[in-house]
Design a protein around this motif. Structure first.
Motif, mmCIF file in Angstrom:
data_model
loop_
_atom_site.group_PDB
_atom_site.id
_atom_site.type_symbol
_atom_site.label_atom_id
_atom_site.label_comp_id
_atom_site.label_asym_id
_atom_site.label_seq_id
_atom_site.Cartn_x
_atom_site.Cartn_y
_atom_site.Cartn_z
ATOM 1 N N SER A 21 0.910 -1.436 -0.215
ATOM 2 C CA SER A 21 -0.075 0.018 -0.124
ATOM 3 C C SER A 21 1.122 1.102 0.140
ATOM 4 O O SER A 21 0.450 2.203 -0.191
ATOM 5 C CB SER A 21 -0.791 -0.150 1.262
ATOM 6 N N LYS A 23 3.412 2.258 2.138
ATOM 7 C CA LYS A 23 3.898 2.545 3.926
ATOM 8 C C LYS A 23 5.485 2.792 3.465
ATOM 9 O O LYS A 23 5.803 4.450 4.215
ATOM 10 C CB LYS A 23 3.669 1.428 4.739
ATOM 11 N N ASP A 45 9.629 -4.755 9.736
ATOM 12 C CA ASP A 45 9.594 -5.655 8.445
ATOM 13 C C ASP A 45 11.086 -6.135 8.721
ATOM 14 O O ASP A 45 11.698 -6.871 8.854
ATOM 15 C CB ASP A 45 8.836 -5.668 7.579
ATOM 16 N N ASN A 136 2.428 -3.161 8.980
ATOM 17 C CA ASN A 136 0.791 -3.731 8.725
ATOM 18 C C ASN A 136 -0.362 -2.825 9.588
ATOM 19 O O ASN A 136 -1.208 -2.000 9.646
ATOM 20 C CB ASN A 136 0.705 -5.191 7.838
ATOM 21 N N ARG A 176 7.972 -6.378 -6.989
ATOM 22 C CA ARG A 176 9.034 -5.864 -5.676
ATOM 23 C C ARG A 176 10.293 -7.356 -6.080
ATOM 24 O O ARG A 176 10.210 -7.922 -6.606
ATOM 25 C CB ARG A 176 8.325 -6.455 -4.148
ATOM 26 N N VAL A 180 5.786 -10.513 -1.142
ATOM 27 C CA VAL A 180 5.281 -11.092 -0.407
ATOM 28 C C VAL A 180 4.005 -12.020 -0.979
ATOM 29 O O VAL A 180 3.771 -11.589 -1.994
ATOM 30 C CB VAL A 180 4.336 -10.481 0.805
ATOM 31 N N SER A 211 -3.751 5.446 -1.345
ATOM 32 C CA SER A 211 -2.699 5.499 -2.023
ATOM 33 C C SER A 211 -2.497 4.673 -2.964
ATOM 34 O O SER A 211 -1.324 4.320 -3.278
ATOM 35 C CB SER A 211 -1.857 4.379 -0.761
ATOM 36 N N GLN A 213 -2.606 6.768 -5.520
ATOM 37 C CA GLN A 213 -1.842 7.309 -5.829
ATOM 38 C C GLN A 213 -1.231 7.960 -4.859
ATOM 39 O O GLN A 213 -0.837 7.352 -4.373
ATOM 40 C CB GLN A 213 -2.588 9.282 -5.446
#
Ligand SMILES: Nc1ncnc2c1ncn2[C@@H]1O[C@H](COP(=O)(O)OP(=O)(O)OP(=O)(O)O)[C@@H](O)[C@H]1O
Length: 345
Positions: A21, A23, A45, A136, A176, A180, A211, A213
């Motif tokens: 998202s 973060k 993480d 999260n 990525r 995940v 998010s 955007q």
């Protein structure tokens, strides 16, 4: 600053949202900004490793991370060095924690032969500091434990929920280097408990942003949320003695309420009996019974109060009760006198 007269402003901003998202992207944007406020990013993480997450020790690692945070708050608030908590030797959480702060240039290890667990905080004493917790935080309980810690030290507290459609998160995630698992994101989407300020008053300083955007640290609503939280720190829980005093007042009120109820019942019964009395003997018996009932209520009240170490006589409610006793007793005595007069007239 040897003699601190001014407290440093310290705040916590929780970032929550699905994986992908945005973060960490936003956290980076915050920490690279050039405002007078220092942002310290706490990347959960990186601190709680993937191996730990897969084991049953996951909760313990989160607890240790909270202890690390507490140490950092203390160092920031007291303008002291950052020391390891007692739990630091049990897992790698402390190591990853300080490593992350060192990488951000926020602390530097104190060179000492005897002590390698202390760090100097490299933030100017005049700067306010906002810790950005990048996790999260998909369960409300995870956020609440941070809130409690923030309240303990009277820090600013706010939450930023990054709302992003799951399909977009999945798309970003795929690109990525180490994605995940898709199922994890879908599962989390079903489970996530978004901040709910209507239900939880402690979540009132929360903001939801779209998010999907591009969001940066220059976002006016984010700046306002953080500034407002920092300027209005949480009120810490009252001291133990104050809490005990409140409990005592509640207990006293309950005992007095009970006595009040008993008394009203006796009075109502007595009044019914007075109405039905046919002779002066009846009235005398009723008056005696009422006297002993009154004495019993007072005695019970006195005993309950003394068992709880309370002082009923100073309480305005107990004064009310005594006033009712007096008024009703006078009333009954008056009726008794009137009836007696009638009997003998
Ligand atoms: N607004 C955005 N628009 C496009 N791509 C974005 C946006 N925000 C983040 N990304 C990209 O999405 C990927 C995931 O972003 P990021 O690591 O910030 O997500 P995250 O919410 O921190 O995820 P996790 O919870 O897994 O750490 C990154 O490759 C990032 O460049």
């Amino acid at each position: 600053m040897s003699e601190q007269t001014q407290k440093r402003q310290v705040g916590v901003c929780l970032l929550c949202g699905l994986p992908g998202s945005g973060k960490s992207t936003l956290a980076r944007s915050l920490s690279s900004g050039n405002s007078r406020k220092k942002f310290a990013v706490i990347p959960y993480d990186n601190i709680i490793t993937a191996e730990a997450i897969l084991t049953s020790l996951w909760k313990q690692h989160r607890q240790h991370l909270l202890e690390n945070l507490e140490q950092f708050f203390l160092a920031l608030l007291n303008f002291s060095t950052l020391g390891a908590p007692e739990s630091s030797s049990t897992d790698g959480t402390w190591y990853h924690f300080v490593q992350s702060l060192e990488e951000q240039g926020l602390i530097s290890s104190v060179r000492s032969h005897t002590d390698n667990l202390h760090y100097t905080v490299m933030i100017s004493e005049t700067d306010s500091v906002c810790l950005v917790l990048d996790d999260n935080f998909y369960y409300q309980s995870m956020r609440y434990e941070v809130y409690q810690l923030a309240r303990k030290y009277s820090l600013g507290f706010c939450q930023l929920y990054l709302h992003c459609p799951v399909e977009i998160c999945l798309q970003r995630n795929k690109e990525r280097p180490v994605p995940v698992p898709e199922d994890t994101i879908r599962h989390m989407e079903k489970k996530i408990e978004k901040p709910n300020p209507e239900k939880n008053s402690w979540e009132q300083n929360s903001l939801t942003l779209d998010s999907s955007q591009h969001i940066t640290a220059e976002n006016e609503r984010i700046i306002q949320l953080i500034n407002q939280a920092m300027a209005n720190p949480l009120r810490p829980l009252q001291e133990d003695s104050e809490i005990k005093e409140i409990d005592r007042t509640i207990t006293a009120a309950n005992i007095l309420h009970q006595a009040d109820q008993n008394l009203r019942r006796y009075i109502s019964d007595t009044m019914k009996m007075v109405k039905g009395a046919v002779s002066a003997y009846d009235l005398r018996a009723i008056a005696l019974e009422f006297q002993s009932a009154k004495a019993k209520v007072l005695e019970d009240l006195r005993q309950s109060m003394s068992e709880k170490n309370l002082q009923p006589i100073n309480d305005s409610k107990s004064t009310d009760i005594l006033a009712i006793f007096k008024e009703q007793t006078n009333h009954i005595v008056q009726r008794y006198v009137n009836k007696e007069k009638n009997c003998y007239s």
